[in-house]
Design an enzyme around this catalytic site. Structure first.
Site, PDB file in Angstrom:
ATOM      1  N   CYS A 170       0.826  -1.205   0.000  1.00 36.18           N
ATOM      2  CA  CYS A 170       0.000   0.000   0.000  1.00 36.18           C
ATOM      3  C   CYS A 170       0.865   1.260   0.000  1.00 36.18           C
ATOM      4  O   CYS A 170       2.054   1.218   0.340  1.00 36.18           O
ATOM      5  CB  CYS A 170      -0.978   0.015   1.172  1.00 36.18           C
ATOM      6  SG  CYS A 170      -0.278   0.060   2.814  1.00 36.18           S
ATOM      7  N   CYS A 171       0.239   2.366  -0.439  1.00 41.32           N
ATOM      8  CA  CYS A 171       0.902   3.659  -0.503  1.00 41.32           C
ATOM      9  C   CYS A 171       2.083   3.622  -1.472  1.00 41.32           C
ATOM     10  O   CYS A 171       1.930   3.271  -2.627  1.00 41.32           O
ATOM     11  CB  CYS A 171       1.319   4.076   0.904  1.00 41.32           C
ATOM     12  SG  CYS A 171       1.708   5.832   1.068  1.00 41.32           S
ATOM     13  N   ILE A 172       3.302   3.918  -1.011  1.00 43.04           N
ATOM     14  CA  ILE A 172       4.483   3.979  -1.870  1.00 43.04           C
ATOM     15  C   ILE A 172       5.142   2.616  -2.064  1.00 43.04           C
ATOM     16  O   ILE A 172       5.932   2.416  -2.992  1.00 43.04           O
ATOM     17  CB  ILE A 172       5.519   4.988  -1.292  1.00 43.04           C
ATOM     18  CG1 ILE A 172       6.626   5.325  -2.282  1.00 43.04           C
ATOM     19  CG2 ILE A 172       6.107   4.448   0.010  1.00 43.04           C
ATOM     20  CD1 ILE A 172       6.153   6.111  -3.469  1.00 43.04           C
TER      21      ILE A 172
END
Length: 269
Positions: A170-172
């Protein structure tokens, strides 16, 4: 009354009679053979700007708990790239911290060195976001498409992929899969900033340069306050934007939940 008592006795004797093969006893044996999915969660420190995004890690752990998974947390035993004073958003000069030691804050002390993580011992692995994924688990924050991934992180990603076991991101953190697993399909949300709604939209282009395929995902599904998760069914890689978007915390929590549920489903447990 006598008839009723006789009937009750018949029911009681039937209930006490040993179950036939394939009956109730068989059902209980089957239940005993079922076990929870064993999921490894890889942290990168403690704090969004120099380690793991704490809300993302917490959301992952809550959803894994709700899904009945057995969780073990890991982190590389290495120095952080640098330490950020989160009250100022600036580097704390002359200060150094260890990724494993800082990650232990989130794990409440129950954490192991990433060197001990093996695909054979787990059914899935999940990487929360936070800049630690781009600074400590890789050099993406500095080198972009030319980044290097920590050797243990690369080993873990390759081993789980080779074993056909799901990988959650998730995210980066999807940049890790894009770098290590050529052609991996991941999402970090949108590819345009849209007036600041997607402040890290440029990451989508970097994913393509890394050899991955970026899949655009909406922040909200129709009128349902829930993020989307993208599933690369071929590689069993599941990703969701999380804090790549400026939105309410509960949307991020729900999106991470969608990712966790897909990961658990892919384990087949």
């Amino acid at each position: 009354p006598a008839v009723m008592l006789a009937s009750c006795g018949l029911v009681l004797r039937t209930a006490l009679r040993p179950a036939a093969p394939g009956g109730l006893a068989s059902f209980h044996c089957s239940a005993r053979r079922c076990r929870a999915a064993r999921v490894a969660v890889v942290l990168s420190g403690c704090g969004v700007y120099d380690g793991t995004e704490i809300h993302e890690a917490s959301a992952i752990l809550v959803h894994l708990s709700r899904g009945g998974a057995e969780v073990q947390m890991y982190a590389p035993d290495i120095p952080q790239m640098h330490v950020i004073d989160h009250s100022k958003g600036q580097p704390a000069e002359a200060e150094s911290r260890n990724v494993l030691v800082e990650s232990a804050r989130i794990a409440r002390g129950k954490i192991s060195s990433l060197a001990k993580l093996t695909a054979a011992d787990h059914d899935a692995v999940i990487f929360p976001g936070g800049f630690g994924a781009a600074k400590n688990l890789s050099t993406f924050a500095v080198d972009g498409k030319d980044c290097k991934v920590n050797e243990e992180v690369e080993r873990v990603l390759r081993d789980f992929h080779k074993a056909g076991k799901p990988i959650g991101l998730c995210c980066i953190s999807p940049v890790l899969a894009a770098k290590v697993l050529p052609g991996a399909e991941v999402t970090v949300g949108h590819e345009e900033e849209e007036g600041g709604k997607w402040p890290y939209a440029g990451t989508a282009g970097a994913i393509k340069e890394l050899g991955g395929k970026h899949c655009v995902k909406e922040a909200v599904l129709s009128f349902t306050p829930c993020y989307e998760a993208h599933v690369d069914t071929r590689r069993k890689v599941v990703s969701t934007p999380a804090f790549m978007c400026e939105t309410e915390l509960h949307h991020i929590f729900d999106g991470i939940g969608a990712m966790v549920r897909q990961v658990l489903q892919l384990t087949g447990k």
